[in-house]
Design an enzyme around this catalytic site. Structure first.
Site, PDB file in Angstrom:
ATOM      1  N   HIS A   1      -0.141  -9.814   3.626  1.00 43.54           N
ATOM      2  CA  HIS A   1       0.763  -9.665   2.476  1.00 43.54           C
ATOM      3  C   HIS A   1       0.794 -10.979   1.696  1.00 43.54           C
ATOM      4  CE1 HIS A   1       4.311  -9.033   0.042  1.00 43.54           C
ATOM      5  NE2 HIS A   1       4.178  -7.754   0.284  1.00 43.54           N
TER       6      HIS A   1
ATOM      7  N   SER B   1       6.598  -3.268  -7.454  1.00 44.22           N
ATOM      8  CA  SER B   1       7.601  -2.659  -8.340  1.00 44.22           C
ATOM      9  C   SER B   1       7.433  -1.155  -8.521  1.00 44.22           C
ATOM     10  CB  SER B   1       7.624  -3.370  -9.701  1.00 44.22           C
ATOM     11  OG  SER B   1       8.003  -4.733  -9.542  1.00 44.22           O
TER      12      SER B   1
HETATM   13  P1  13P Z   1       8.451  -4.407  -4.435  1.00 50.03           P
HETATM   14  O1  13P Z   1       8.231  -2.911  -4.368  1.00 50.03           O
HETATM   15  O2  13P Z   1       9.824  -4.820  -4.068  1.00 50.03           O
HETATM   16  O3  13P Z   1       7.946  -4.982  -5.722  1.00 50.03           O
HETATM   17  O4  13P Z   1       7.515  -5.043  -3.274  1.00 50.03           O
HETATM   18  C1  13P Z   1       6.207  -4.647  -3.171  1.00 50.03           C
HETATM   19  C2  13P Z   1       5.654  -5.189  -1.903  1.00 50.03           C
HETATM   20  O5  13P Z   1       5.452  -6.381  -1.768  1.00 50.03           O
HETATM   21  C3  13P Z   1       5.387  -4.251  -0.806  1.00 50.03           C
HETATM   22  O6  13P Z   1       4.664  -4.855   0.212  1.00 50.03           O
END
Ligand code: 13P
Length: 249
Positions: free
Chosen positions: A93, A208
């Site tokens: 990640h 998002s």
């Molecule tokens: P958001 O959906 O909060 O933007 O995060 C995405 C994410 O990093 C999932 O691993």
């Protein structure tokens, strides 16, 4: 074709009370037409896996150490995740690549450790805003794909999550054309390396994703699901995203 996948990454959010939301998600999707994966913090893994043992919803971790055991204070290993009832683990990640200086070699070793323990590795890749603005997106993606994916990747043991760093937690989403361009590129790259079997490797979009934009994102070719952060914490937000993916399944 492999089933589509709605995955939630809870990041460093959730104590025991959050299991109510997990229960609600499982209850709202008792016979889903897509795969569902929730990755809670490590402290909740065992309880979450026990709660959902007889449900069509998998539990995963958010990271693992490349080694199976040893003197690595604070880390957890892939065999430990499997032992706790986990079916998958997120590796690479961008928050780990950035906050913990993880590079492609380390991410590949972690994915290999996941495979060796029978876990699905959800391997994350994605460009920063500076890389996108300088026109290097596909070069970065190519580099991350070749460096972060083990040779033994199959549709069963590997999921790719394309998460543009600048879209994570910002409310900013790439255009559908931009998403499509990168997903097509990833599919082509995987097919060149792994052959026809790569058609079955799921490529998730992350960054998002919300109930309001999920359907249009899921309609983009080669988008096989989503890795959702903030909107996976509450059943009321995650359920419509799962439903939108089911509409495309
Ligand atoms: P958001 O959906 O909060 O933007 O995060 C995405 C994410 O990093 C999932 O691993």
């Amino acid at each position: 074709m492999t089933r589509k996948l709605a995955a939630g990454n809870w990041k460093m959010n959730g104590t025991g009370a959050a299991l109510d939301e997990l229960n609600a998600i499982a209850k709202a999707h008792s016979a889903p037409a897509v795969d569902i994966l929730i990755c809670p913090p490590a402290t909740l893994l065992m309880q979450a896996a026990a709660l959902t043992a007889d449900k069509p919803l998998d539990i995963g971790a958010q990271d693992c150490h490349p080694q199976a055991s040893g003197a690595h204070t604070g880390d957890i290993s892939a065999p430990m995740i499997a032992d706790a009832g986990g079916a998958a683990v997120i590796v690479g990640h961008s928050e780990r690549r950035e906050n913990h200086n993880e590079n492609n070699d380390l991410v590949r070793e972690k994915a290999q450790a996941a495979h060796d323990s029978g876990l699905t590795a959800v391997i994350c890749i994605g460009e920063t805003l500076a890389e996108r603005e300088s026109g290097d997106t596909l070069l970065i993606i190519e580099d991350q794909l070749s460096g972060s994916i083990p040779d033994g990747a199959t549709p069963d043991n590997t999921v790719i999550a394309y998460e543009p760093v600048w879209a994570i937690g910002t409310g900013k989403v790439p255009s559908l054309d931009q998403i499509g361009e990168v997903h097509d590129f990833i599919r082509k790259n995987l097919t060149e390396r792994f052959g026809d079997t790569a058609q079955g490797i799921r490529i998730l979009y992350g960054g998002s994703v919300k109930p309001g934009n999920a359907a249009e994102i899921f309609a983009v070719p080669n988008v096989d699901g989503a890795l959702v952060g903030g909107a996976s914490l509450k059943e009321a937000d995650f359920s419509p995203i799962i439903n939108a993916l089911e509409d495309e399944a």
